[in-house]
Each structure stands twice: as structure tokens, then as C-alpha cells.
Design an enzyme around this catalytic site. Sequence first.
Site, short mmCIF file in Angstrom:
data_model
loop_
_atom_site.label_atom_id
_atom_site.label_comp_id
_atom_site.label_asym_id
_atom_site.label_seq_id
_atom_site.Cartn_x
_atom_site.Cartn_y
_atom_site.Cartn_z
CG ASP A 107 -8.96 1.90 3.96
OD1 ASP A 107 -8.80 0.93 4.73
OD2 ASP A 107 -8.17 2.86 3.91
CD GLU A 152 -6.23 0.44 0.50
OE1 GLU A 152 -6.51 1.18 1.48
OE2 GLU A 152 -5.32 -0.41 0.53
CG ASN A 198 -5.30 4.80 0.79
OD1 ASN A 198 -6.23 4.21 1.32
ND2 ASN A 198 -4.03 4.43 0.98
CD GLU A 230 -2.72 1.31 2.48
OE1 GLU A 230 -3.41 2.32 2.65
OE2 GLU A 230 -2.72 0.33 3.26
CD GLU A 274 -6.93 -0.96 7.09
OE1 GLU A 274 -6.30 -0.23 6.32
OE2 GLU A 274 -7.99 -0.63 7.65
#
Length: 520
Positions: free
Chosen positions: A410, A380, A348, A293, A467
Site C-alpha cells: 500500500d 495490505e 489492512n 477494501e 488509489e
Amino acid sequence: MLPTSRKHFRGKILIGFSLFILLYILSSTFDGREHLFAFFAKYEQYNADELFIALIVTGFVGLFYSLIQIKKMSKEIARRIEAEKNLLWISQHDPLTELPNRKQLENFISCGESCNDQTNYAVFRIVINRYKDINDLLGSDHRTEILRLIAKRLLYMFPNNVYKLAGDELLALKPNIDNTDLAQLAERVIRKICSPIHINAITFNIGTNIGFARFPEDGADLRRVIQYSDYALSFAKKSGRDQAKAYTPLMQAEFLAKAQREHDFKKALANKEFVTYYQPLVDLKTERTIGFEALARWEITPGNFIPPDQFVALAEETGNITELTEQLLRLACRDALEWPSHITLSFNISPIQMSDKQLATRIMSILAEVGFPAERLEIEITETALLRDINVARLTLRKLKDEGINIALDDFGTGYSSLSQLCNFPFDKLKIDKSFIDTFQLNGKQEKAILAVLSLASALDVKVVAEGIEHVSQLIRLQELGCDIGQGYLLGKPMPQANLKKTVPWAIQDIFNLDPEKAQ
């Protein structure tokens, strides 16, 4: 002041009248009539008297014509003066509410300064909440009607001292020689503005925020005090709907600091100082890294970073979020080209950008520019991003999905999740928020919630990412529950591209082989 043309005609009339008086005096003094008759008798053969009469008649006709023209011109000048007055009024008033505008306010301030006006004033900066909703729900005509009603409500409380500054902002001045309790007055203004409005059998509730400051107590310059009221208004907005705040010196200090941060942010954006760090995404079944990520970082001095939530908020507030996102995505895609071909990049997207109809086009343009395969990119988004404009969000995600890009939801479980969203949007992954992972081993209900998410995701053929894994016991338990992918400090902290090459975290069996008791 009269126009130049009107003064010009008056001058001509005055000159003509003066010439007539002068000729009359000369004629009386020198017996003009006798000399004139003698002149006619001497030149009778040339018909001098008839010629003189013709000149007189012509002069009278010309005079009569001139008087008519002067009358017409006077009417035209009067119309022009009226038009200029109307133009001046329009330039100094808002056409919708007929309130004085910012220019009129500036004239008032300037007059106060030149006249040494020492009147104490309370300055109220007022913003109408849901201004856009008024237009969307009721249309522009009803919006105008509502704005005029709000203007009347304010004029009732501040006669002749209300100004329209922008589409949703107004300013009211109150002579404050009686030291009125301004906080209580602001609350009364809020109640007055927020009284329900009934239009076409629809009841519409207006919201408002108010910031107020005092002149000269808060500042000797009325312009500066008006600016202070704007500072207070911003704090009132942060406090919630229908709140009012009084200015304090700390507000100015915070605004100056914010202005400096915005300046530094824009400078850093122009200089491309933002970089990406990468945190591993690990397949909990094969125990291998399957992706990273990308996380934005802004290092202002060596080892000193501005938190992402702060500079991303700055990007959104300053309207630079698209430029920042494009810079970071382009950089991340270039870095990811150096990874093994099976390793994916997760990126993101800000909730604000989900309202951008061109978002999918922008992303695909960057992928084409860099030469990064769409199937290796995962976008995301958060649950709140879907609520801004659900139709645009659905269309954007469908376009990205059609291009081969994966979509991850997310912070799942912390927002407004619903089965309809999971069914109507093309998600490939659900990311369980860290707040669940932190305590799920100590909270039976949270573990059951995770089990429910895993079961739901399996039924929808969607993978689940946990996460915030920081302990081996969490890791092992998530494996036992059947979680697909893990992410957290235990599996790898965010690191720059150079560190990825050094540590080569493609296989991390050593983490899985740790003793859970020792790893705590």
C-alpha cells in the site's frame, strides 16, 4: 530501632543484675553469712555446704556459658541489622545505577509534606532514547556501563537529586530558589547526556527528551508537579529527538482528553462497536468490480465518526491493535461470505503487527473459524511495515503467501521503496498513493513516474492499483496508460455491508460511459 531479640537479652541482664543487688542488700541487712553458716552446720549430715558449693560452681558455669551465647547472639544480631540495612538500601535504589528509585522518591515527597517543606523545585523528567538499541548493539553489560555513565553525568548537574524511575526514565530535582532559566538548563542537560560515549572502539550517541515543571508555581502538590513533568515529556517526544518542553496547563487538558479517548476506545472495543465499510476495487480493463477494501469505522454518535488514523493510533498505543484487527477481520470475512465467490476482500494490517511472529497464525485461525477461503483474502501492508523487522516481515508474508493469501504493498511511492523489496517480498499488487493520482495529469514527471511503476510491475508480474480516482478524466487516462485496477470516490465510496446489497455495484459500466467534461 533495635530488634526485639536484642532488647530481650538486655532485659534479662538487667533483671539478673537487679536480683543480685537485691540479694546483696538482704544479706547485709539480715546477716546472711551467719545464717548461712548456721544452716550448713545444722545440716552437715546432708552435706549442705558441698551441695551449695556445687550450685555456685554450676551457676558460674551457666553464667559463663550464657555470656558466650549472648556474645554470639550479639554478633548475629549485628549481622542481621546490617543485612536489614542492605535490604532497605536495595529496596530504595536501582541496582544498576545505584540511583534512588521511585520508592525513595515517594519517601522524599512524603517527608516534604510532613515537614512542611516549602523549597521551590524544578522537576526534570528525562527519557533515554534508543534504550533498546543499546542492548541490541552493545549487549547488557555495556548497557549497564552506559546507564551508569549517564547517571554520573546527571549527578554532576543535580547532586544527590537524581532518581531512576524505569528502564529508560530518570527524574532530577533541582532546588530553584534562584529562579534558574529552566529551558537553558534543560538544553545543557541534553548536551551533557548526549555527549558521545566511547566503548570498545565504538562511538555511541545517546538521544534524550526532557519535560520539566515547577513546584509550587505549576502546582502546590509535588506529586502532581511530577506528573506534569511527564505530560511535558510526552510533548517533547512528539517534537523530535533531543527536545525539551516546559509544562503548560493546556498539556493537562490534552492528556485528560486523551485519557477519555482511551477509555472510550477500550469500552467500544469491549462492546464490539467498531464496524467495517467497504470500498470497491474495479478492474479497469473489464470495467467490473473485482473486490472490496475493508475500512474500519467508529461511529460514536449517529453520523459522527472518529477518524481511523486516530483510533488505530490509540489501539497501537494501548497495545490493543491485535484485538481490534482480529475483531475487524473476523467481521469482514463474515460479510464477504455473502458476496459473489469471485469478489475478493482486501484488509489492512498495522505496521506494528508486522513484528508479531504469530500474525500469520492468527490470520489463518480466523479464516478457519469463519470458513472464508484464503485465496479470496488480500492483505495490505505499507512500506514502513517492512522496516520494523524485515526478517519477521519476510517470514510472515511468505507464510501467508503459501496459504494462498494475496499481498498488496500500500501507499507505494511515499515511503522507502526499493527494487530489493519488490524482488524479495511476494507482492501481488502495488497500490499507487492518492497523492500521485491527484495531480499526475498536471505534472509530466508524475505521469512518467506512474508509467515507470506500471512498466516495473509488468516486468515483475505484479498488478497496479491506482488509489484516489475522483474524476472521469483521471479514470480514462489511467486506462490509457494500462493501469490494472482503480479505487476512489468516483468508482464507489466506502459503504456498510447493507448498502452493498442495495446498490449491487458488481458492474459499473455507467461510470465509464459518462462524458468526461460533464463528470468533472
